[in-house]
Structure formats: structure tokens, C-alpha cells
Design an enzyme around this catalytic site. Structure first.
Site, PDB file in Angstrom:
ATOM      1  N   ILE A  27       8.520  43.254 -45.772  1.00  0.00           N
ATOM      2  CA  ILE A  27       9.867  44.289 -46.140  1.00  0.00           C
ATOM      3  C   ILE A  27      10.894  44.451 -45.049  1.00  0.00           C
ATOM      4  O   ILE A  27      11.778  44.787 -44.998  1.00  0.00           O
ATOM      5  CB  ILE A  27       9.411  45.439 -47.161  1.00  0.00           C
ATOM      6  CG1 ILE A  27       8.512  46.257 -46.115  1.00  0.00           C
ATOM      7  CG2 ILE A  27       8.774  45.030 -48.127  1.00  0.00           C
ATOM      8  CD1 ILE A  27       8.333  47.773 -46.555  1.00  0.00           C
ATOM      9  N   ALA A  29       4.013  50.612 -47.375  1.00  0.00           N
ATOM     10  CA  ALA A  29       4.402  51.385 -46.355  1.00  0.00           C
ATOM     11  C   ALA A  29       3.355  51.278 -45.192  1.00  0.00           C
ATOM     12  O   ALA A  29       2.177  50.771 -45.633  1.00  0.00           O
ATOM     13  CB  ALA A  29       4.178  52.934 -47.098  1.00  0.00           C
ATOM     14  N   TYR A  30       3.857  51.804 -44.174  1.00  0.00           N
ATOM     15  CA  TYR A  30       3.012  51.980 -43.084  1.00  0.00           C
ATOM     16  C   TYR A  30       2.328  53.226 -43.298  1.00  0.00           C
ATOM     17  O   TYR A  30       2.986  54.183 -43.330  1.00  0.00           O
ATOM     18  CB  TYR A  30       3.801  51.853 -41.569  1.00  0.00           C
ATOM     19  CG  TYR A  30       2.947  52.137 -40.546  1.00  0.00           C
ATOM     20  CD1 TYR A  30       2.723  51.092 -39.613  1.00  0.00           C
ATOM     21  CD2 TYR A  30       2.191  53.548 -40.138  1.00  0.00           C
ATOM     22  CE1 TYR A  30       1.984  51.290 -38.471  1.00  0.00           C
ATOM     23  CE2 TYR A  30       1.581  53.654 -39.133  1.00  0.00           C
ATOM     24  CZ  TYR A  30       1.531  52.499 -38.142  1.00  0.00           C
ATOM     25  OH  TYR A  30       0.608  52.753 -37.303  1.00  0.00           O
ATOM     26  N   THR A  31       0.920  53.450 -43.504  1.00  0.00           N
ATOM     27  CA  THR A  31       0.265  54.615 -43.984  1.00  0.00           C
ATOM     28  C   THR A  31      -0.741  55.175 -42.793  1.00  0.00           C
ATOM     29  O   THR A  31      -1.456  56.154 -43.370  1.00  0.00           O
ATOM     30  CB  THR A  31      -0.459  54.415 -45.330  1.00  0.00           C
ATOM     31  OG1 THR A  31      -1.239  53.329 -45.068  1.00  0.00           O
ATOM     32  CG2 THR A  31       0.725  53.994 -46.495  1.00  0.00           C
ATOM     33  N   GLY A  82      -2.560  47.420 -51.599  1.00  0.00           N
ATOM     34  CA  GLY A  82      -2.810  48.724 -51.134  1.00  0.00           C
ATOM     35  C   GLY A  82      -3.569  49.479 -52.270  1.00  0.00           C
ATOM     36  O   GLY A  82      -3.681  48.815 -53.376  1.00  0.00           O
ATOM     37  N   GLN A  83      -3.831  50.675 -52.328  1.00  0.00           N
ATOM     38  CA  GLN A  83      -4.462  51.618 -53.098  1.00  0.00           C
ATOM     39  C   GLN A  83      -3.765  51.502 -54.369  1.00  0.00           C
ATOM     40  O   GLN A  83      -4.084  51.368 -55.817  1.00  0.00           O
ATOM     41  CB  GLN A  83      -4.845  53.043 -52.653  1.00  0.00           C
ATOM     42  CG  GLN A  83      -5.634  53.114 -51.506  1.00  0.00           C
ATOM     43  CD  GLN A  83      -6.235  54.534 -51.479  1.00  0.00           C
ATOM     44  OE1 GLN A  83      -7.137  54.869 -52.034  1.00  0.00           O
ATOM     45  NE2 GLN A  83      -5.275  55.352 -50.636  1.00  0.00           N
ATOM     46  N   LEU A  84      -2.338  52.079 -54.381  1.00  0.00           N
ATOM     47  CA  LEU A  84      -1.463  52.436 -55.508  1.00  0.00           C
ATOM     48  C   LEU A  84      -1.014  51.197 -56.234  1.00  0.00           C
ATOM     49  O   LEU A  84      -1.242  51.118 -57.380  1.00  0.00           O
ATOM     50  CB  LEU A  84      -0.464  53.299 -54.960  1.00  0.00           C
ATOM     51  CG  LEU A  84       0.241  53.759 -56.208  1.00  0.00           C
ATOM     52  CD1 LEU A  84      -0.177  54.528 -57.227  1.00  0.00           C
ATOM     53  CD2 LEU A  84       1.498  54.858 -55.595  1.00  0.00           C
ATOM     54  N   ASP A 121       3.699  64.539 -49.689  1.00  0.00           N
ATOM     55  CA  ASP A 121       3.781  65.863 -49.453  1.00  0.00           C
ATOM     56  C   ASP A 121       4.073  65.938 -47.859  1.00  0.00           C
ATOM     57  O   ASP A 121       4.591  67.014 -47.363  1.00  0.00           O
ATOM     58  CB  ASP A 121       2.562  66.509 -49.668  1.00  0.00           C
ATOM     59  CG  ASP A 121       1.332  65.801 -49.046  1.00  0.00           C
ATOM     60  OD1 ASP A 121       1.366  64.573 -48.906  1.00  0.00           O
ATOM     61  OD2 ASP A 121       0.367  66.409 -48.310  1.00  0.00           O
ATOM     62  N   TYR A 157       4.737  59.640 -39.180  1.00  0.00           N
ATOM     63  CA  TYR A 157       4.964  59.145 -40.750  1.00  0.00           C
ATOM     64  C   TYR A 157       5.562  59.857 -41.742  1.00  0.00           C
ATOM     65  O   TYR A 157       6.383  59.447 -42.281  1.00  0.00           O
ATOM     66  CB  TYR A 157       3.213  59.132 -40.941  1.00  0.00           C
ATOM     67  CG  TYR A 157       2.960  58.979 -42.466  1.00  0.00           C
ATOM     68  CD1 TYR A 157       2.968  57.727 -42.953  1.00  0.00           C
ATOM     69  CD2 TYR A 157       2.788  59.924 -43.541  1.00  0.00           C
ATOM     70  CE1 TYR A 157       2.993  57.385 -44.429  1.00  0.00           C
ATOM     71  CE2 TYR A 157       2.574  59.751 -44.874  1.00  0.00           C
ATOM     72  CZ  TYR A 157       2.598  58.489 -45.349  1.00  0.00           C
ATOM     73  OH  TYR A 157       2.362  58.279 -46.494  1.00  0.00           O
TER      74      TYR A 157
HETATM   75  N1  LIG Z   1      -2.555  57.290 -49.361  1.00  0.00           N
HETATM   76  C1  LIG Z   1      -2.092  58.537 -49.329  1.00  0.00           C
HETATM   77  O1  LIG Z   1      -3.009  59.280 -49.365  1.00  0.00           O
HETATM   78  C2  LIG Z   1      -0.840  58.769 -49.755  1.00  0.00           C
HETATM   79  C3  LIG Z   1      -0.336  60.094 -49.643  1.00  0.00           C
HETATM   80  C4  LIG Z   1       1.079  60.325 -50.079  1.00  0.00           C
HETATM   81  C5  LIG Z   1       1.955  59.210 -50.205  1.00  0.00           C
HETATM   82  N2  LIG Z   1       1.353  57.932 -50.201  1.00  0.00           N
HETATM   83  C6  LIG Z   1       2.461  56.885 -50.338  1.00  0.00           C
HETATM   84  O2  LIG Z   1       2.193  56.175 -51.374  1.00  0.00           O
HETATM   85  C7  LIG Z   1       2.249  54.874 -51.236  1.00  0.00           C
HETATM   86  C8  LIG Z   1       1.135  53.864 -51.406  1.00  0.00           C
HETATM   87  O3  LIG Z   1       0.092  54.239 -50.701  1.00  0.00           O
HETATM   88  P1  LIG Z   1      -1.383  53.451 -50.466  1.00  0.00           P
HETATM   89  O4  LIG Z   1      -2.340  54.558 -50.243  1.00  0.00           O
HETATM   90  O5  LIG Z   1      -1.560  52.488 -51.875  1.00  0.00           O
HETATM   91  O6  LIG Z   1      -1.257  52.572 -49.120  1.00  0.00           O
HETATM   92  P2  LIG Z   1      -1.919  51.377 -48.557  1.00  0.00           P
HETATM   93  O7  LIG Z   1      -3.339  51.271 -49.385  1.00  0.00           O
HETATM   94  O8  LIG Z   1      -1.882  51.850 -47.166  1.00  0.00           O
HETATM   95  O9  LIG Z   1      -1.094  50.325 -48.944  1.00  0.00           O
HETATM   96  C9  LIG Z   1       0.292  49.923 -48.326  1.00  0.00           C
HETATM   97  C10 LIG Z   1       0.520  48.704 -48.486  1.00  0.00           C
HETATM   98  O10 LIG Z   1       1.751  48.292 -47.633  1.00  0.00           O
HETATM   99  C11 LIG Z   1       1.749  47.001 -47.270  1.00  0.00           C
HETATM  100  N3  LIG Z   1       2.616  46.917 -45.966  1.00  0.00           N
HETATM  101  C12 LIG Z   1       2.550  47.384 -45.075  1.00  0.00           C
HETATM  102  N4  LIG Z   1       3.547  46.800 -44.225  1.00  0.00           N
HETATM  103  C13 LIG Z   1       4.246  45.999 -44.836  1.00  0.00           C
HETATM  104  C14 LIG Z   1       5.442  45.074 -44.695  1.00  0.00           C
HETATM  105  N5  LIG Z   1       6.122  44.961 -43.390  1.00  0.00           N
HETATM  106  N6  LIG Z   1       5.664  44.335 -45.667  1.00  0.00           N
HETATM  107  C15 LIG Z   1       5.092  44.142 -46.966  1.00  0.00           C
HETATM  108  N7  LIG Z   1       4.079  44.934 -47.224  1.00  0.00           N
HETATM  109  C16 LIG Z   1       3.599  45.982 -46.181  1.00  0.00           C
HETATM  110  C17 LIG Z   1       0.311  46.961 -46.753  1.00  0.00           C
HETATM  111  O11 LIG Z   1      -0.023  45.615 -46.646  1.00  0.00           O
HETATM  112  P3  LIG Z   1      -1.370  45.199 -45.550  1.00  0.00           P
HETATM  113  O12 LIG Z   1      -2.538  45.398 -46.329  1.00  0.00           O
HETATM  114  O13 LIG Z   1      -0.873  43.609 -45.566  1.00  0.00           O
HETATM  115  O14 LIG Z   1      -0.865  45.865 -44.327  1.00  0.00           O
HETATM  116  C18 LIG Z   1      -0.582  47.702 -48.003  1.00  0.00           C
HETATM  117  O15 LIG Z   1      -1.179  46.808 -48.584  1.00  0.00           O
HETATM  118  C19 LIG Z   1       2.882  54.631 -49.900  1.00  0.00           C
HETATM  119  O16 LIG Z   1       4.171  54.844 -49.996  1.00  0.00           O
HETATM  120  C20 LIG Z   1       2.380  55.747 -49.147  1.00  0.00           C
HETATM  121  O17 LIG Z   1       3.378  56.332 -48.026  1.00  0.00           O
HETATM  122  C21 LIG Z   1       0.189  57.890 -49.742  1.00  0.00           C
END
Ligand SMILES: NC(=O)c1ccc[n+]([C@@H]2O[C@H](COP(=O)([O-])OP(=O)(O)OC[C@H]3O[C@@H](n4cnc5c(N)ncnc54)[C@H](OP(=O)(O)O)[C@@H]3O)[C@@H](O)[C@H]2O)c1
Length: 280
Positions: A36, A59-61, A9-11, A101, A124
Site C-alpha cells: 500500500i 496497517a503497521y500495528t 491480519g486478524q481483522l 482508541d 502508532y
Molecule cells: N489489533 C488491535 O488491537 C487493534 C486495535 C485498534 C485498531 N486496530 C486497527 O485495526 C486494523 C486491523 O488490525 P489487525 O489487528 O487485523 O492488524 P494485523 O493483524 O497486524 O494485520 C495488519 C496487516 O497489514 C498488512 N500490512 C502491513 N504493511 C503493509 C503494506 N505496506 N502493504 C500491504 N499490507 C501491509 C500486514 O501484512 P504482513 O502480515 O505481510 O506484514 C498485516 O497482515 C488496523 O488498521 C489496526 O490499526 C487494531
């Protein structure tokens, strides 16, 4: 050894990069390495690896899709987080849980404190908040870090969408009454690494400094990328989306300062560095 979930994922991607830069022993895992939601597998995997800290980014995002996929979103964000927290408890390791947020309803106009009233408006947001509660109920050595409007090199995000549309269109309608802070994964990753090697546990808000609307963010993206696309500010009421998002997402960063963590740079500065990274 530090374990990072969600490395694809991004982070998660940028956290592993930062840990390697600091020569900290680490492992980034994807869904393929460990699902997970599989309780036994999570427990076994983490016990065997015995990390000092788990930085839980998986996470499921898909915020809008979650409105139709309640169960799977809950399974990943609540049960998945609980599985990780239980495994951390078994080996007495630290856990960093990334939250959002969207746990707030954003109906007031104040700057939101870490212990402010939680009233998530979307599926979410609800699941991310329940994830927070699981972590708090199970652990004492935890960090809950709420962030917002994340952009990084590895994945899709608002900046990439604006750059793509900005090249194709003469003008774009963008929401102007949701106010928050963009967050560059590179800056957040650095703070999370500082936290992981500390014992200053607690609940934190962490975003780049400064507040803006999505329309102001989009305008800055067009200007900095030298694109001629005009941004038309529109109210949320004129933009169709499945999930309801908070209007006020202004997060207070006071708790970072109180625990002697550095604030992140201003969002305009972060955007500038991100555009350079994208070019490279
Ligand atoms: N993006 C935002 O703007 C934002 C804002 C606030 C908070 N956050 C939080 O910040 C964190 C990182 O966000 P991000 O933008 O990096 O998210 P992301 O790019 O959507 O990456 C999330 C990763 O979680 C993995 N994942 C999903 N279901 C899974 C499972 N059952 N088992 C193992 N891995 C699983 C996904 O894998 P796959 O690629 O294989 O599906 C994906 O690579 C998250 O907790 C999110 O809720 C994000």
C-alpha cells in the site's frame, strides 16, 4: 465487488470470511499482492479492479516497535492510507478506514465521543490519526471506525498470550488501570460488512459492549479457559513498555445507534465464542 486490504491480519481475515458467508463478491489482498506504500501500484490496482468499497485493514500495528520505527509506521499508516483514499476518490468508491482508541490521550474519565479531543500519545496513535485526517480530507463516502483491544483467530493477540502464559505460570502481573473494551474480529467484521453495503457514512466507535481493565480481561480468560493462573493487578507505572497507552479507552457507541447499526455483543460473550473457535 468489495476489496479488503490486510487479509493476512486478524481483522481482514474475518471480514473476507463474513463477506463470503453473505455471498458478497469480494477480494482480500495481502502485502504480497499490493504494497500500500507504492502509490502508483495502489492507484493502478484499484482503478483496474473498480471495487464499490475498499475496507482498509492493512496497517503497521506493532505499537511499541513503532516508537523506534517512526518512518516506516508513518509510511504505511499515513501515506498508505492516503494512497488508498486517493485511489477510491478516482473511481468514486466508498472507503472504510479502521482506526483506534489510541487517537485519544485517555486522560479524562469520561466516555469518549467520536468527535472528542484527539491527542495521540504514541507514534502508532499519531499515524492512525493522521490517516483519519487524510481520509476525511479526500473523501465524502467514507466510514472511519475506531476499535480497540482486537482479538481474532488469525494472528497474535492478548487472549492467545494469556492462554499460553496461563498454562506455564502460576501467576501473572497484568495492568489494571487501563480501561477499555475487547473486540472480537468476528463481531466487528459483521458490522463492517453492514456498513460497506450501506450509505450511512461517518465516524464510528465499534467494540464489543462493556468496559474492563486488562487485568479483569485476563481474569475472565483464565476462568473461562479453566486455567488456575492467578492474575495480580498492577498499575501501568509498574509495567515497562516503549509506547504510552491511554488509561481511559472507554469509547462511546452512540453514533452506531444513531445510524441504526447494531451494537456488538458483550465482550464476555465474545470471549466465550472465541475460545470455542480456538478449540475447533
Ligand atoms: N489489533 C488491535 O488491537 C487493534 C486495535 C485498534 C485498531 N486496530 C486497527 O485495526 C486494523 C486491523 O488490525 P489487525 O489487528 O487485523 O492488524 P494485523 O493483524 O497486524 O494485520 C495488519 C496487516 O497489514 C498488512 N500490512 C502491513 N504493511 C503493509 C503494506 N505496506 N502493504 C500491504 N499490507 C501491509 C500486514 O501484512 P504482513 O502480515 O505481510 O506484514 C498485516 O497482515 C488496523 O488498521 C489496526 O490499526 C487494531
Amino acid at each position: 465487488m468489495l476489496l479488503v486490504t490486510g487479509v493476512n491480519g486478524q481483522l481482514g481475515f474475518d471480514i473476507i470470511k463474513e463477506l463470503r458467508k453473505r455471498s458478497i463478491e469480494c477480494l482480500g489482498i495481502s502485502r504480497g499482492d499490493l504494497d500500500i506504500t507504492d502509490k502508483n501500484a495502489v492507484c493502478e490496482y484499484i482503478s483496474k479492479l473498480n471495487p464499490e468499497c475498499v475496507i482498509h485493514c492493512a496497517a503497521y500495528t506493532a505499537v511499541d516497535k513503532a516508537e523506534d520505527e517512526r518512518e516506516i509506521c508513518y509510511k504505511v499508516n499515513v501515506d498508505g492510507t492516503e494512497n488508498i483514499a486517493k485511489a477510491c476518490k478516482n473511481i468514486d468508491s466508498k472507503m472504510i478506514y479502521i482506526s483506534t482508541d489510541y487517537v485519544f490521550n485517555g486522560k479524562s474519565d469520561t466516555i469518549l465521543d467520536v468527535d472528542g479531543y484527539k491527542d495521540p500519545l504514541s507514534v502508532y496513535g499519531k499515524t492512525k490519526y493522521q490517516g483519519e485526517l487524510k481520509v476525511q480530507a479526500l473523501l465524502s463516502k467514507y466510514f472511519i471506525v475506531r476499535t480497540s483491544w482486537v482479538f481474532g483467530i488469525n494472528g497474535s493477540n492478548f487472549v492467545k498470550t494469556m492462554l499460553k502464559l496461563g498454562k506455564q505460570r502460576e501467576s501473572l502481573n497484568v495492568v489494571c488501570d487501563q480501561i477499555g473494551s475487547p473486540t472480537y474480529t468476528v463481531d466487528l467484521a459483521s458490522l463492517l460488512c453492514d456498513m460497506a453495503i450501506s450509505e450511512r457514512y461517518g465516524i464510528y466507535h465499534a467494540t464489543n459492549e462493556g468496559f474492563c481493565s486488562w487485568a479483569e480481561f485476563a481474569t475472565e480468560i483464565m476462568e473461562k479457559a479453566n486455567l488456575d493462573c492467578i492474575i495480580n493487578p498492577i498499575p501501568t507505572s509498574e509495567y515497562q513498555s516503549k509506547a504510552i497507552r491511554p488509561l481511559n479507552s472507554k469509547l462511546s457507541k452512540k453514533s452506531l445507534g444513531k445510524s441504526s447499526f447494531s451494537l456488538l455483543p458483550k465482550w464476555q460473550d465474545a470471549l466465550e465464542r472465541y475460545l470455542i473457535e480456538l478449540e475447533g
